[in-house]
Design an enzyme around this catalytic site. Structure first.
Site, PDB file in Angstrom:
ATOM      1  N   GLY A 102     -26.159 -55.364 -22.825  1.00 25.55           N
ATOM      2  CA  GLY A 102     -25.083 -54.310 -22.729  1.00 25.55           C
ATOM      3  C   GLY A 102     -24.545 -55.590 -21.302  1.00 25.55           C
TER       4      GLY A 102
ATOM      5  N   GLY B 127     -26.236 -58.271 -27.318  1.00 25.82           N
ATOM      6  CA  GLY B 127     -24.609 -58.345 -28.135  1.00 25.82           C
ATOM      7  C   GLY B 127     -23.208 -58.790 -27.295  1.00 25.82           C
TER       8      GLY B 127
ATOM      9  N   ARG C  19     -10.020 -53.495 -29.626  1.00 26.74           N
ATOM     10  CA  ARG C  19     -10.373 -53.083 -28.674  1.00 26.74           C
ATOM     11  C   ARG C  19      -9.488 -53.016 -27.240  1.00 26.74           C
ATOM     12  NH1 ARG C  19     -12.940 -56.037 -25.361  1.00 26.74           N
ATOM     13  NH2 ARG C  19     -14.136 -54.857 -24.563  1.00 26.74           N
TER      14      ARG C  19
ATOM     15  N   TYR D 220     -10.221 -49.234 -26.086  1.00 26.35           N
ATOM     16  CA  TYR D 220     -10.135 -49.399 -24.992  1.00 26.35           C
ATOM     17  C   TYR D 220      -9.363 -49.647 -23.830  1.00 26.35           C
ATOM     18  CZ  TYR D 220     -14.508 -49.538 -27.347  1.00 26.35           C
ATOM     19  OH  TYR D 220     -15.541 -49.445 -28.295  1.00 26.35           O
TER      20      TYR D 220
ATOM     21  N   CYS E  34       1.034 -49.812 -38.432  1.00 27.74           N
ATOM     22  CA  CYS E  34       2.382 -47.613 -38.649  1.00 27.74           C
ATOM     23  C   CYS E  34       1.235 -47.506 -37.230  1.00 27.74           C
ATOM     24  CB  CYS E  34       3.154 -48.316 -39.440  1.00 27.74           C
ATOM     25  SG  CYS E  34       3.669 -49.108 -40.805  1.00 27.74           S
TER      26      CYS E  34
ATOM     27  N   TYR F  98     -17.565 -57.373 -31.296  1.00 29.88           N
ATOM     28  CA  TYR F  98     -17.407 -55.998 -31.752  1.00 29.88           C
ATOM     29  C   TYR F  98     -15.084 -56.683 -32.559  1.00 29.88           C
ATOM     30  CZ  TYR F  98     -21.036 -54.437 -29.639  1.00 29.88           C
ATOM     31  OH  TYR F  98     -22.209 -54.416 -28.966  1.00 29.88           O
TER      32      TYR F  98
HETATM   33  C1  PLP Z   1     -24.855 -52.070 -28.441  1.00 34.45           C
HETATM   34  C2  PLP Z   1     -26.610 -52.118 -28.366  1.00 34.45           C
HETATM   35  C3  PLP Z   1     -26.767 -53.078 -28.373  1.00 34.45           C
HETATM   36  C4  PLP Z   1     -26.078 -54.287 -27.646  1.00 34.45           C
HETATM   37  O1  PLP Z   1     -24.958 -53.978 -26.472  1.00 34.45           O
HETATM   38  P1  PLP Z   1     -23.632 -55.431 -26.154  1.00 34.45           P
HETATM   39  O2  PLP Z   1     -23.231 -54.914 -25.097  1.00 34.45           O
HETATM   40  O3  PLP Z   1     -23.141 -56.170 -26.797  1.00 34.45           O
HETATM   41  O4  PLP Z   1     -24.744 -56.496 -25.080  1.00 34.45           O
HETATM   42  C5  PLP Z   1     -28.201 -53.313 -27.491  1.00 34.45           C
HETATM   43  N1  PLP Z   1     -28.853 -52.488 -28.040  1.00 34.45           N
HETATM   44  C6  PLP Z   1     -28.523 -51.252 -28.448  1.00 34.45           C
HETATM   45  C7  PLP Z   1     -29.395 -50.143 -28.892  1.00 34.45           C
HETATM   46  C8  PLP Z   1     -26.819 -50.818 -29.044  1.00 34.45           C
HETATM   47  O5  PLP Z   1     -26.642 -49.830 -29.527  1.00 34.45           O
END
Ligand code: PLP
Length: 416
Positions: A239, A275, A312, A316, A341, A370
């Site tokens: 995250g 990620g 995105r 968002y 469209c 993403y």
């Molecule tokens: C999506 C997700 C992540 C990665 O989140 P990022 O914001 O891309 O770092 C890590 N752990 C779980 C369980 C997730 O669902």
């Protein structure tokens, strides 16, 4: 953005001019930098140095086989959320002993596949899932290593669609139910409860919610140990945010320094699941300009990439920087829109953008996470090519889809 830079007035990825990729692979195309992936992975890895740890890459951010192979070769583990991602991770060469499996709705088939690969652990999100695992592991003569995914009840202060650790979220087990669930697991013969997991959201730009939730998770580790569980892993999730515009984001080192005392005191092996931080800045989406037009006061740059390629901004309201391939282009107030469209089909809205002409190519930055992984075939648009760059070499790592790909698996029944 170091790996994407202007050299001689031309935007490059590492040592490759993006014009060359746009010509060779066509547009739209995602371009990933190996060096950027490596640098971000190592930065996270080094932030945890001094602690027993494993950095897992969240496959859902970018599941391209070549990207996964690059990270697996650097020593990363994989954080997966589906059987499909398990398949990808195995094909990419991840060590199953470095794979953790999260997700609120794992099917029996997915749980079985994870057991079959002997993955490191399942991040269990409900009592029902734990019972399922026990039954399946027993049936197939396996052991299920498990972490309880806790909902720490912390607001990560990010977009509501990507917040996962607040009380009302569907994710995780409410903190006050974790202990009773763990006690029930004592009666299970094939489940080994070995960890505590949390993941509170995505694109988090503040350290405080991590500090708070990690403290809660660490307290649960202590409590479980005092009740006789052999808890060896503390998974702090992913995250960590990136700078799309002007966000002041903590570095991995700053994040880990803030929670290091808690992590160290836990005595557990620390897992994390980044990620976006690893893949986001490592990718750009190249899109060709098809038309320029005006409507009233509004000016539009119509590009060949749309919300189906990069959702995105539409989903968002996310901001992605847009760069011209040739440095120093004039700026103009405009919307960068796609061919889909839908009025919500835009990549940038009411922004100062390069004053691009028909035939020019633009680079939509920070699209490595993403981006392609959320792409769809909406409007029957073949998904874009993906390209990986390493120094002066580049290769197509996913072919642009063709029309037959669009109808693969579709059948017209005999009664028509
Ligand atoms: C999506 C997700 C992540 C990665 O989140 P990022 O914001 O891309 O770092 C890590 N752990 C779980 C369980 C997730 O669902």
């Amino acid at each position: 953005m170091d790996e994407f830079h202007y050299r001689g007035g031309v935007l490059h990825c590492e040592d490759v001019p993006l014009h060359e990729i746009a010509r060779g692979a066509g547009t739209p195309a995602y371009v990933y930098s190996y060096a950027a992936l490596e640098r971000a992975y190592r930065e996270v890895e080094e932030a945890f140095s001094g602690l027993d740890h494993l950095v897992c890459f969240a496959v859902k951010a970018n599941g391209n086989l070549a990207v996964l192979r690059a990270l697996a070769s650097l020593g990363a583990g994989a954080d997966i959320v589906s059987g499909g991602e398990l398949y990808r991770a195995m094909r990419a060469g991840f060590d199953p002993k470095k794979v953790v499996f999260a997700g609120v709705g794992k099917t029996e088939q997915e749980l079985k596949a994870g057991l079959g690969e002997r993955i490191l652990m399942f991040n269990v999100e409900s009592a029902g899932e734990l019972e399922h695992l026990e039954r399946l592991a027993h049936l197939h003569g396996k052991r299920a290593r498990v972490a309880l995914r806790i909902n720490p009840g912390v607001d990560p202060g990010t977009h509501e669609h990507i917040s996962t650790g607040n009380v009302e979220s569907k994710f995780g087990i409410p903190a006050d139910e974790a202990l009773s669930l763990a006690e029930r697991a004592k009666g299970f013969r094939c489940v080994d409860l070995i960890g505590v997991h949390q993941h509170i959201g995505s694109q988090i730009v503040k350290v405080a919610p991590y500090v708070e939730s990690v403290e809660r998770s660490a307290a649960l580790v202590d409590e479980l140990r005092s009740r006789g569980f052999d808890i060896r892993y503390l998974n702090i999730g992913g995250g960590l945010g990136i700078r799309y515009r002007d966000e002041e984001t903590p570095s991995p080192a700053e994040l880990v320094e803030a929670i290091r005392p808690t992590l160290a005191a836990s005595g557990a092996k620390i897992l994390c699941e980044m990620g976006r931080y690893i893949a986001g800045p490592a990718g750009a989406l190249l899109t060709g300009v098809l038309y320029r037009k005006r409507s009233g006061e509004r000016s539009f740059i119509v590009a060949d990439a749309g919300m189906n390629d990069l959702i995105r901004p539409s989903l968002y309201g996310a901001y992605h920087e847009v760069l011209p391939l040739d440095e120093g282009a004039d700026q103009t107030r405009a919307d960068l829109v796609g061919p889909v469209c839908e009025s919500g089909d835009f990549l940038a809205r009411d922004r100062d953008l390069p004053d691009a002409r028909e035939g020019d190519v633009l680079a939509v930055m920070n699209a490595g996470a993403y981006g392609f992984s959320m792409a769809s075939n909406y409007n029957s648009r073949p998904r874009p090519a993906e390209v990986l760059v390493r120094e002066d070499r580049w290769a197509v790592v996913r072919e642009r889809e063709h029309y037959p790909d669009l109808i693969r698996g579709e059948l017209v029944p005999a009664f028509l």
